[in-house]
Design a protein around this motif. Structure first.
Motif, short mmCIF file in Angstrom:
data_model
loop_
_atom_site.label_atom_id
_atom_site.label_comp_id
_atom_site.label_asym_id
_atom_site.label_seq_id
_atom_site.Cartn_x
_atom_site.Cartn_y
_atom_site.Cartn_z
N GLU A 82 -10.84 8.49 6.80
CA GLU A 82 -11.30 7.10 6.23
C GLU A 82 -12.92 7.79 5.70
O GLU A 82 -13.14 6.86 4.80
N GLU A 137 0.93 -1.27 0.09
CA GLU A 137 -0.18 0.05 -0.22
C GLU A 137 0.88 1.22 -0.02
O GLU A 137 0.27 2.39 -0.05
N GLN A 166 -4.08 10.11 2.44
CA GLN A 166 -4.57 10.14 3.64
C GLN A 166 -4.00 10.93 4.72
O GLN A 166 -4.48 11.71 5.33
N LYS A 226 -12.49 9.17 2.48
CA LYS A 226 -12.34 8.41 1.30
C LYS A 226 -13.44 7.69 1.07
O LYS A 226 -13.90 7.32 -0.19
N ASN A 250 -5.75 6.76 -0.89
CA ASN A 250 -4.87 6.14 0.11
C ASN A 250 -3.59 6.56 0.48
O ASN A 250 -3.36 6.91 1.55
#
Length: 239
Positions: A135, A63, A165, A138, A162
């Motif tokens: 979150e 990630e 963030q 998103k 991602n």
């Protein structure tokens, strides 16, 4: 054989627990960019062997939240300020395209999900917990992407969200410290209404303005906290 399966299951649960904890700490900047993540130290912290620790770090690397250096040590991925203009340029394109598609293709079911995600974001804002806010933000934007019915664009967009963030965390901090209180909720509502009305051009314009607002506040945060010489070109005007 059953003991081997049980061992893998327990190790998998341990790896997920480590992954979830470290991911949250990285996104919340509790573990700052550049922080060394030593497997032995982490194994002691979580009271488990190094295997599930290593598995969690590999997943985080996938990630792009951690980086393995040439000497095999692992650190929390830096926030690359120099690459921010390219990042926000890609984010702008992805955000506009997904929002345009949502305005074109959305169903009534999609609208209900987007509205629900917006309510969840508003609730997260009230908690003041940045991790919950980023979150929820998103998930709101991904609900729009899913309404656009293009899995390739949605996947690209999710990757960018991602990666952003931690920067959004700093964005929230800047707004709160400035006493502005403007945390994207109004823009979210306007985007939802444009999508509901199938107003593609307005949806595109709002998505672009949304990215620009994030860019401007993040740059202001950098100038205020780190340097007076940060200079990025503005995003291109919406067409």
């Amino acid at each position: 054989m059953s003991e081997e399966i049980e061992s893998k299951r327990v190790r998998g649960m341990g790896s997920k627990s480590v992954y979830d904890t470290l991911r949250n700490e990285i996104l919340a900047l509790t573990l700052p960019p550049g922080q060394l993540l030593d497997e032995t130290t982490l194994a002691e912290r979580f009271a488990m062997s190094r295997s599930p620790i290593r598995e969690a770090l590999i997943r985080l690397a996938g990630e792009e939240l951690v980086v393995t250096l040439s000497n095999r040590s692992t650190i929390v991925a830096p926030i690359e300020v120099a690459s921010f203009p390219k990042y926000v340029e890609a984010l702008d394109v992805a955000q506009r395209m997904n929002t345009r598609l949502a305005a074109t293709l959305r169903t009534e079911a999609d609208l209900k999900i987007i509205a629900k995600r917006q309510k969840e974001f508003e609730a997260a804002v009230k908690t003041g917990v940045h991790l919950k806010m980023s979150e929820a933000n998103k998930q709101f934007h991904m609900a729009i992407a899913y309404a656009g019915k293009n899995t390739y664009l949605a996947s690209f967009y999710e990757r960018l969200l991602n990666q952003g963030q931690r920067m959004l965390h700093l964005h929230f901090e800047y707004l709160e410290r400035g006493g502005d209180g403007y945390l994207l909720t109004d823009e979210h509502e306007l985007m939802l209404e444009a999508i509901r009305a199938k107003n593609v051009d307005l949806a595109d314009e709002l998505a672009h303005a949304h990215t620009r607002q994030f860019q401007d506040n993040f740059i202001a945060f950098l100038r205020e906290n780190y340097t007076t010489h940060v200079s990025f070109g503005p995003l291109a005007a919406a067409e």
